[in-house]
Write a protein that holds these residues in place. Structure first.
Motif, PDB file in Angstrom:
ATOM      1  N   THR A   1       0.655 -12.085 -11.970  1.00 36.80           N
ATOM      2  CA  THR A   1      -0.650 -12.241 -12.603  1.00 36.80           C
ATOM      3  C   THR A   1      -1.615 -11.219 -12.032  1.00 36.80           C
ATOM      4  OG1 THR A   1      -0.287 -14.628 -12.806  1.00 36.80           O
ATOM      5  CG2 THR A   1      -2.550 -13.835 -13.064  1.00 36.80           C
ATOM      6  N   GLY A   2      -2.359 -10.515 -12.902  1.00 35.13           N
ATOM      7  CA  GLY A   2      -3.373  -9.577 -12.451  1.00 35.13           C
ATOM      8  C   GLY A   2      -2.913  -8.137 -12.546  1.00 35.13           C
ATOM      9  N   ALA A   3      -3.864  -7.239 -12.757  1.00 35.70           N
ATOM     10  CA  ALA A   3      -3.543  -5.827 -12.971  1.00 35.70           C
ATOM     11  C   ALA A   3      -2.946  -5.171 -11.738  1.00 35.70           C
ATOM     12  CB  ALA A   3      -4.803  -5.072 -13.412  1.00 35.70           C
ATOM     13  N   VAL A   4      -3.496  -5.460 -10.556  1.00 35.88           N
ATOM     14  CA  VAL A   4      -2.987  -4.835  -9.335  1.00 35.88           C
ATOM     15  C   VAL A   4      -1.588  -5.350  -9.018  1.00 35.88           C
ATOM     16  CG1 VAL A   4      -3.315  -4.636  -6.842  1.00 35.88           C
ATOM     17  CG2 VAL A   4      -5.257  -4.335  -8.382  1.00 35.88           C
ATOM     18  N   ALA A   5      -1.395  -6.652  -9.116  1.00 37.42           N
ATOM     19  CA  ALA A   5      -0.075  -7.223  -8.856  1.00 37.42           C
ATOM     20  C   ALA A   5       0.958  -6.680  -9.838  1.00 37.42           C
ATOM     21  CB  ALA A   5      -0.127  -8.744  -8.929  1.00 37.42           C
ATOM     22  N   THR A   6       0.555  -6.551 -11.087  1.00 34.29           N
ATOM     23  CA  THR A   6       1.471  -6.033 -12.110  1.00 34.29           C
ATOM     24  C   THR A   6       1.854  -4.588 -11.810  1.00 34.29           C
ATOM     25  OG1 THR A   6       0.571  -7.516 -13.795  1.00 34.29           O
ATOM     26  CG2 THR A   6       1.739  -5.560 -14.571  1.00 34.29           C
ATOM     27  N   LYS A   7       0.870  -3.771 -11.436  1.00 34.73           N
ATOM     28  CA  LYS A   7       1.155  -2.382 -11.087  1.00 34.73           C
ATOM     29  C   LYS A   7       2.049  -2.312  -9.865  1.00 34.73           C
ATOM     30  CE  LYS A   7       0.754   2.117 -10.981  1.00 34.73           C
ATOM     31  NZ  LYS A   7       1.459   2.974 -11.975  1.00 34.73           N
ATOM     32  N   TRP A   8       1.725  -3.131  -8.864  1.00 33.65           N
ATOM     33  CA  TRP A   8       2.545  -3.137  -7.646  1.00 33.65           C
ATOM     34  C   TRP A   8       3.990  -3.473  -7.960  1.00 33.65           C
ATOM     35  CZ3 TRP A   8       2.771  -7.894  -4.017  1.00 33.65           C
ATOM     36  CH2 TRP A   8       3.666  -7.642  -2.960  1.00 33.65           C
ATOM     37  N   MET A   9       4.223  -4.492  -8.749  1.00 33.52           N
ATOM     38  CA  MET A   9       5.587  -4.884  -9.059  1.00 33.52           C
ATOM     39  C   MET A   9       6.336  -3.817  -9.850  1.00 33.52           C
ATOM     40  SD  MET A   9       6.570  -7.801  -7.688  1.00 33.52           S
ATOM     41  CE  MET A   9       5.880  -6.981  -6.226  1.00 33.52           C
TER      42      MET A   9
ATOM     43  N   PRO B   1      -4.442  -0.114  -3.018  1.00 34.03           N
ATOM     44  CA  PRO B   1      -5.461  -0.994  -3.621  1.00 34.03           C
ATOM     45  C   PRO B   1      -6.189  -1.823  -2.568  1.00 34.03           C
ATOM     46  CG  PRO B   1      -3.283  -1.906  -3.973  1.00 34.03           C
ATOM     47  CD  PRO B   1      -3.075  -0.558  -3.351  1.00 34.03           C
ATOM     48  N   GLU B   2      -7.465  -2.088  -2.818  1.00 24.68           N
ATOM     49  CA  GLU B   2      -8.242  -2.971  -1.951  1.00 24.68           C
ATOM     50  C   GLU B   2      -8.181  -4.421  -2.432  1.00 24.68           C
ATOM     51  OE1 GLU B   2     -12.178  -1.486  -1.535  1.00 24.68           O
ATOM     52  OE2 GLU B   2     -11.554   0.454  -0.732  1.00 24.68           O
ATOM     53  N   THR B   3      -7.760  -4.621  -3.669  1.00 21.75           N
ATOM     54  CA  THR B   3      -7.653  -5.975  -4.222  1.00 21.75           C
ATOM     55  C   THR B   3      -6.521  -6.729  -3.536  1.00 21.75           C
ATOM     56  OG1 THR B   3      -8.434  -5.207  -6.371  1.00 21.75           O
ATOM     57  CG2 THR B   3      -7.261  -7.305  -6.323  1.00 21.75           C
ATOM     58  N   PRO B   4      -6.790  -7.903  -2.969  1.00 22.32           N
ATOM     59  CA  PRO B   4      -5.719  -8.667  -2.321  1.00 22.32           C
ATOM     60  C   PRO B   4      -4.772  -9.279  -3.345  1.00 22.32           C
ATOM     61  CG  PRO B   4      -7.728  -9.957  -2.336  1.00 22.32           C
ATOM     62  CD  PRO B   4      -8.094  -8.593  -2.890  1.00 22.32           C
ATOM     63  N   VAL B   5      -3.540  -9.453  -2.930  1.00 20.49           N
ATOM     64  CA  VAL B   5      -2.531 -10.095  -3.773  1.00 20.49           C
ATOM     65  C   VAL B   5      -1.940 -11.274  -3.011  1.00 20.49           C
ATOM     66  CG1 VAL B   5      -0.345  -9.822  -4.985  1.00 20.49           C
ATOM     67  CG2 VAL B   5      -1.988  -7.939  -4.970  1.00 20.49           C
TER      68      VAL B   5
ATOM     69  N   GLY C   1       0.809  -1.206   0.000  1.00 20.00           N
ATOM     70  CA  GLY C   1       0.000   0.000   0.000  1.00 20.00           C
ATOM     71  C   GLY C   1       0.845   1.259   0.000  1.00 20.00           C
ATOM     72  N   PHE C   2       1.943   1.238   0.760  1.00 17.14           N
ATOM     73  CA  PHE C   2       2.848   2.393   0.811  1.00 17.14           C
ATOM     74  C   PHE C   2       3.392   2.732  -0.569  1.00 17.14           C
ATOM     75  CE2 PHE C   2       7.420   3.346   0.718  1.00 17.14           C
ATOM     76  CZ  PHE C   2       7.417   4.637   1.222  1.00 17.14           C
ATOM     77  N   ALA C   3       3.715   1.703  -1.351  1.00 18.84           N
ATOM     78  CA  ALA C   3       4.271   1.944  -2.684  1.00 18.84           C
ATOM     79  C   ALA C   3       3.303   2.751  -3.542  1.00 18.84           C
ATOM     80  CB  ALA C   3       4.608   0.619  -3.360  1.00 18.84           C
ATOM     81  N   PHE C   4       2.021   2.446  -3.424  1.00 15.73           N
ATOM     82  CA  PHE C   4       1.015   3.194  -4.186  1.00 15.73           C
ATOM     83  C   PHE C   4       0.846   4.606  -3.627  1.00 15.73           C
ATOM     84  CE2 PHE C   4       0.040  -1.085  -5.488  1.00 15.73           C
ATOM     85  CZ  PHE C   4      -0.532  -0.964  -6.743  1.00 15.73           C
ATOM     86  N   VAL C   5       0.672   4.711  -2.309  1.00 13.32           N
ATOM     87  CA  VAL C   5       0.414   6.011  -1.687  1.00 13.32           C
ATOM     88  C   VAL C   5       1.574   6.968  -1.909  1.00 13.32           C
ATOM     89  CG1 VAL C   5       0.062   7.163   0.529  1.00 13.32           C
ATOM     90  CG2 VAL C   5      -1.172   5.058   0.018  1.00 13.32           C
TER      91      VAL C   5
ATOM     92  N   ASP D   1      -6.951 -17.861  -2.546  1.00 11.47           N
ATOM     93  CA  ASP D   1      -7.779 -17.806  -3.758  1.00 11.47           C
ATOM     94  C   ASP D   1      -7.718 -16.460  -4.471  1.00 11.47           C
ATOM     95  OD1 ASP D   1      -9.059 -16.366  -1.816  1.00 11.47           O
ATOM     96  OD2 ASP D   1     -11.060 -17.196  -2.189  1.00 11.47           O
ATOM     97  N   ALA D   2      -6.780 -15.583  -4.074  1.00 12.73           N
ATOM     98  CA  ALA D   2      -6.672 -14.273  -4.734  1.00 12.73           C
ATOM     99  C   ALA D   2      -6.307 -14.451  -6.203  1.00 12.73           C
ATOM    100  CB  ALA D   2      -5.620 -13.414  -4.036  1.00 12.73           C
ATOM    101  N   ALA D   3      -6.965 -13.659  -7.065  1.00  7.81           N
ATOM    102  CA  ALA D   3      -6.689 -13.739  -8.501  1.00  7.81           C
ATOM    103  C   ALA D   3      -5.354 -13.086  -8.844  1.00  7.81           C
ATOM    104  CB  ALA D   3      -7.824 -13.091  -9.292  1.00  7.81           C
ATOM    105  N   ASP D   4      -5.026 -12.006  -8.143  1.00  6.03           N
ATOM    106  CA  ASP D   4      -3.743 -11.333  -8.377  1.00  6.03           C
ATOM    107  C   ASP D   4      -2.668 -12.048  -7.581  1.00  6.03           C
ATOM    108  OD1 ASP D   4      -3.914  -8.165  -9.597  1.00  6.03           O
ATOM    109  OD2 ASP D   4      -5.774  -9.229  -9.165  1.00  6.03           O
TER     110      ASP D   4
END
Length: 262
Positions: free
Chosen positions: A233-241, A181-185, A170-174, A203-206
């Motif tokens: 895998t996943g848009a949030v995980a990709t952005k986070w990385m 993001p609220e989407t779990p990874v 979360g810090f990386a985004f803020v 069972d997280a998709a990201d």
């Protein structure tokens, strides 16, 4: 052994591994450039010594630390601390870094388990401070190892860095002006001994998976993502990385693809 005692033992071991790399360096050796632009090995050690000094004050004199932090220039205090080592005699620089490491261990061991230590970012418990110091010692130790052409052997201590890397999503985004993001990874890593380290809902998709060393090198931004074997895998995980960082402050210049063998 208490949680903080175990972390402090690992912090001591991490510092000892770095000490083994630099103990025999003379002034010319300490002046060796590292991959961090403009920083020599002396800069790296002086930065660690400076940060330990701040952490000692924060743990032992919180009010004094807060006053000093208010007066510090946030645009220059990191560089100012690193520059303290330029031209310093090896025995002096290494001596004060070692003394600071010992003093920090004692200071953190004395902090009550539920107390919050003020810092440049959010206040933290002694366990979190010890984890952060392990991460930073390892990350700057990687710069030193790269400067010396040494390949380090990964240890179980990577788990602390991986944990911090996950916790700081979360810090990386803020820090880049975006909402956390609220989407779990889900993060699934393989440690140096073959152990599986896992965070997030199964069972997280990201998802992010791969070797723990690769993940740790990534979240401290010491390797280009193209040189690592993580599966994302996943848009949030990709952005986070793309923005992950386990440390406070600006990310600095990224490493170039193919700059290192690993």
């Amino acid at each position: 052994m208490s949680a903080v005692a175990g972390l402090l033992a690992d912090l001591d071991a991490e510092g000892g591994d770095l000490d083994a790399l630099v103990a025999g360096l003379d002034a010319a050796g300490l002046a060796t450039p590292t991959p961090a632009a403009g920083w020599s090995i002396a800069h790296q050690l002086a930065h660690l010594a400076w940060t330990d000094r701040q952490a000692i004050q924060a743990a032992t004199d919180p009010a004094g630390f807060l006053e000093a932090a208010k007066a510090a220039n946030p645009l220059s205090y990191v560089e100012d601390g690193a520059n303290e080592g330029v031209g310093e005699a090896p025995e002096s620089l290494l001596g004060r870094w070692r003394d600071g490491r010992a003093a920090l261990r004692a200071a953190l061991a004395a902090v009550p388990a539920d107390a919050r230590i003020p810092w440049f970012g959010p206040p933290m418990k002694s366990t979190s401070m010890a984890t952060a110091r392990i991460m930073e010692t390892w990350a700057h130790g990687q710069d030193v190892a790269d400067a010396l052409g040494v390949r380090r052997v990964p240890t179980h201590r990577l788990r602390h860095i991986a944990h911090l890397g996950v916790r700081t999503m979360g810090f990386a985004f803020v820090s880049r002006g975006e909402p956390a993001p609220e989407t779990p990874v889900r993060v699934e890593l393989v440690g140096p001994d073959g152990d599986r380290w896992e965070w997030g809902p199964p069972d997280a998709a990201d998802r992010v998976s791969g070797d723990a060393l690769d993940f740790c090198l990534h979240v401290v931004r010491r390797r280009h993502p193209d040189d690592l074997g993580l599966t994302v895998t996943g848009a949030v995980a990709t952005k986070w990385m793309s923005i992950a960082q386990a440390f406070a402050g600006p990310p600095g210049a990224d490493r170039e693809p193919g700059q290192f063998d690993a």
